[in-house]
Motif scaffolding. Structure first.
Motif, short mmCIF file in Angstrom:
data_model
loop_
_atom_site.label_atom_id
_atom_site.label_comp_id
_atom_site.label_asym_id
_atom_site.label_seq_id
_atom_site.Cartn_x
_atom_site.Cartn_y
_atom_site.Cartn_z
N GLU A 76 0.83 -1.21 0.00
CA GLU A 76 0.00 0.00 0.00
C GLU A 76 0.86 1.26 0.00
OE1 GLU A 76 -3.92 -1.79 2.37
OE2 GLU A 76 -2.36 -0.71 3.46
N LYS A 100 2.49 1.60 -3.50
CA LYS A 100 1.46 1.94 -4.50
C LYS A 100 1.16 3.44 -4.46
CE LYS A 100 -1.74 0.32 -7.45
NZ LYS A 100 -1.45 -0.53 -8.61
N SER A 101 1.19 4.01 -3.26
CA SER A 101 0.88 5.43 -3.12
C SER A 101 2.01 6.33 -3.62
CB SER A 101 0.60 5.77 -1.65
OG SER A 101 1.77 5.69 -0.86
N THR A 116 3.78 5.52 -9.89
CA THR A 116 2.75 5.84 -10.88
C THR A 116 1.89 4.62 -11.18
OG1 THR A 116 4.12 5.22 -12.77
CG2 THR A 116 4.35 7.48 -11.94
N ASP A 117 0.77 4.84 -11.83
CA ASP A 117 -0.15 3.74 -12.17
C ASP A 117 0.46 2.76 -13.16
OD1 ASP A 117 -2.04 4.78 -10.51
OD2 ASP A 117 -3.14 5.86 -12.09
N SER A 118 1.55 3.16 -13.78
CA SER A 118 2.16 2.27 -14.78
C SER A 118 2.89 1.09 -14.12
CB SER A 118 3.14 3.05 -15.66
OG SER A 118 4.20 3.57 -14.88
N THR A 119 3.21 1.20 -12.82
CA THR A 119 3.88 0.10 -12.12
C THR A 119 2.87 -1.00 -11.82
OG1 THR A 119 5.44 1.64 -11.09
CG2 THR A 119 5.28 -0.56 -10.13
N ILE A 120 3.22 -2.21 -12.19
CA ILE A 120 2.34 -3.36 -11.94
C ILE A 120 2.71 -4.02 -10.62
CG2 ILE A 120 1.62 -5.64 -12.78
CD1 ILE A 120 0.58 -3.36 -14.48
N PHE A 128 -4.01 -2.91 -3.58
CA PHE A 128 -2.82 -2.45 -4.30
C PHE A 128 -2.38 -3.46 -5.37
CE2 PHE A 128 -1.14 -5.07 -0.90
CZ PHE A 128 -0.05 -5.72 -1.48
N ASP A 163 -2.48 -5.78 -8.62
CA ASP A 163 -3.10 -5.87 -9.94
C ASP A 163 -3.36 -7.32 -10.34
OD1 ASP A 163 -2.95 -2.99 -10.80
OD2 ASP A 163 -0.82 -3.35 -10.41
N GLU A 222 -11.62 -7.09 -10.92
CA GLU A 222 -11.94 -6.09 -11.95
C GLU A 222 -13.39 -5.65 -11.79
OE1 GLU A 222 -12.29 -6.60 -16.60
OE2 GLU A 222 -10.17 -6.50 -16.00
#
Length: 578
Positions: free
Chosen positions: A81, A84-85, A88-92, A116, A118, A152
């Motif tokens: 967590e 993730k904060s 960027t959103d590009s990190t999986i 957190f 994916d 999802e």
């Protein structure tokens, strides 16, 4: 270039590197990926939480992964967590490991608690992880690999599972490829895996469930080479063989011989921890004779009640066979070990006490009793089993698995917990608390040898050592000092349990309570109270032991000599203040 950081995080604030296992599972994942990916990729492995966080923040990898186990759940969750904060959103973000259930309801609960993530990789992770990296590199998620789970729009998406194979020939050794060299140089505990899976379906364990009863074998020559490779490079005192049933295969004798050769050549390891096959046979005895003092043969039973064994889908060897192999291990000079889990579904206090009496009569050297812990992935953790046997659970601390970690300049308290049974349809909590005291005395009197000569003497004279311990516990009520001792024990054994996970975390995250944890003021109760007996209560224990012993119909003069021997072997600590 795809940059991947994988973690097998461990709470390391109070232990040295030599007490931490090597990240073998991540080593396999990395080796397979490097062998099969057709594009440039770097994969870094981590054990230390702060090192992992600092490296991720500095390098900003494309993929961040977590090995998910029961002892690092909170550590993974809070670390994930936080990262993730910051990224960027590009990190999986992804995870994999056995600490997850099969039930879609419980899977959803896990993923909703770990938003957190994916992706989650279930079961054998090497192939799906590699194929998922291909999806990430190509930025194409239209066709996900097998063994993938994701959340999802509030719904679970779960792909088919890969079929398991009997012979595992497509995964290169992470030791022989040098992937794990950095951890060997730190003398972390080497882990080995010569086969995967378990043919048994014990409901309290996730091993057989994950393998669908199939045991997959690694190539024998590779396992032998791994032992030689690690033996040359590591001075770790302890090794762990992760096979669920070592000794089940004929070839395990060759593996045991190679471990012994390594010990004789290099002086390491001193101990090799392994789970011998459930159905003990002559092969187990031969392995124990090869490894000698490097192992303690485990003849686990968990329960000796037929109905309970049926409930947990387990079959033990017969009592006659058990006793036969117990004697065989004794003849080659081995101490033996067995354990019971309480309360298993359908177990009663009467059936549990009967099992303890039998183990004493067999002369098992170490008799361990474990509280029934509910493990994700095991059938006992399912909603259906909980309801059928009217499970009631509480939460308590996993000793040693906590720490205050510096994540980006801010300290974060992280504490791990276990959820365990406190009552069932056939066992109530007051009975469990009674057994908590009895199990402590078994550990003190028998496993730690404090009064073992007396119990052995009783055994030879056809008197039940368990009854003696129970009589001692009853007689302790006559001593004000011991009555107060067990009252304190009772209070502390009840205070360690919490009604919910939230109450547990609220309590231990308070500064004053966490400070006591950091100061290691909360020892495991058996250790704490055993030391207390030897420091402050030994003479009182001796007196009640003698009073209890003289009531038994045994040769009095011999009994007194055995008593004097036991008391002399463990005198009261004489600590003088300076």
């Amino acid at each position: 270039m795809l940059k991947v950081f994988l973690s097998d995080l461990v709470h390391n604030k109070f232990v040295s590197a030599s007490s931490i296992p090597i990240p073998l599972s991540l080593g396999y994942v990395k080796s397979y990926a490097l062998d099969n990916l057709q594009f440039p990729v770097t994969i870094n492995l981590f054990k230390d939480p702060e090192d992992f966080v600092n490296s991720v923040l500095k390098e900003k990898p494309d993929v961040v992964g977590f090995a998910n186990y029961g002892w690092n759940y909170e550590l993974n969750k809070i670390t994930g967590e936080f990262l993730k904060s910051k990224l960027t959103d590009s990190t999986i973000f992804l995870a994999g490991g056995p600490n997850i259930d099969e039930d879609p309801v419980l899977i959803k609960k896990y993923l909703e608690d770990n938003l957190f993530l994916d992706f989650y990789i279930s079961d054998g992770g090497e192939k799906p992880f590699t194929e998922l990296l291909e999806c990430i590199f190509n930025k194409n998620f239209n066709e996900l690999p097998n063994n993938i789970i994701k959340l999802e729009n509030g719904k679970i998406i779960q792909t088919e599972k890969n079929k398991l194979v009997k012979n595992i020939n497509d995964i290169s050794s992470p030791y022989l490829s040098g992937v794990l060299d950095e951890f060997l140089t730190l003398n972390m505990i080497p882990l080995f895996e010569s086969n995967r899976g378990c043919p048994f379906k014990c409901t309290f364990c996730a091993w057989g469930s994950a393998s669908k009863n199939l045991v997959g074998r690694m190539p024998l020559d590779i396992t032998i080479e791994e032992i030689r490779y690690v033996g040359k490079r590591s001075k770790a005192n302890n090794w762990i063989f992760c096979d669920a049933n070592f000794g089940m295969l004929d070839r395990d004798i060759e593996i045991a011989k190679e471990i012994r050769k390594t010990k004789d050549k290099y002086g390491y390891p001193n101990k090799c921890h392994m789970w011998l096959s459930k159905n003990t046979d002559d092969r187990n005895v031969e392995i124990a004779n090869i490894l000698k003092d490097m192992v303690v043969p485990v003849m686990a039973v968990q329960s000796l009640n037929d109905k309970v064994l049926e409930n947990i889908k387990r079959k033990n060897i017969s009592s006659e066979t058990y006793l036969k192999y117990q004697q065989k291990f004794k003849k080659i000079g081995q101490r033996t070990y067995s354990d019971l889990i309480v309360p298993l579904p359908g177990e009663t206090i009467k059936s549990h006490l009967s099992a303890l009496s039998k183990l004493f009569s067999y002369g098992v050297d170490i008799i361990q009793n474990h509280n029934m812990r509910l493990l994700p992935g095991a059938e006992t953790n399912s909603i259906a089993t909980r309801e059928k046997f009217r499970f009631k659970t509480k939460y308590r601390l996993i000793h040693g698995d906590y720490g205050n970690y510096n994540f980006g300049g801010d300290y974060t308290k992280i504490i791990e917990y276990e959820e365990s049974l406190r009552s069932t349809s056939s066992f109530n909590e007051s009975e469990i608390f009674y057994l908590r005291k009895l199990h402590f005395l078994i550990d003190l009197f028998w496993n730690l040898d404090v009064y073992k000569p007396i119990l052995k003497f009783l055994n030879k004279n056809k008197c039940d050592p368990l009854k003696f311990i129970m009589d001692f516990l009853d007689s302790s009520e006559k001593s004000d000092k011991l009555k107060n001792f067990f009252k304190k024990f009772d209070v502390e054994s009840k205070e360690e349990w919490f009604e919910s996970k939230d109450r547990f975390l609220d309590f231990w995250r308070k500064d004053e309570n966490f400070e006591k944890l950091e100061n290691q003021e909360y020892d495991k109760m058996n250790i704490k109270y055993s030391i207390l007996v030897l420091k402050e209560y030994k003479k009182d224990f001796d007196n009640i032991v003698l009073q209890t012993l003289i009531n038994y119909k045994v040769p009095k003069e011999i009994a007194k000599s055995v008593y004097n021997l036991a008391v002399a072997a463990f005198p009261e600590f004489n600590i003088k203040k300076v």
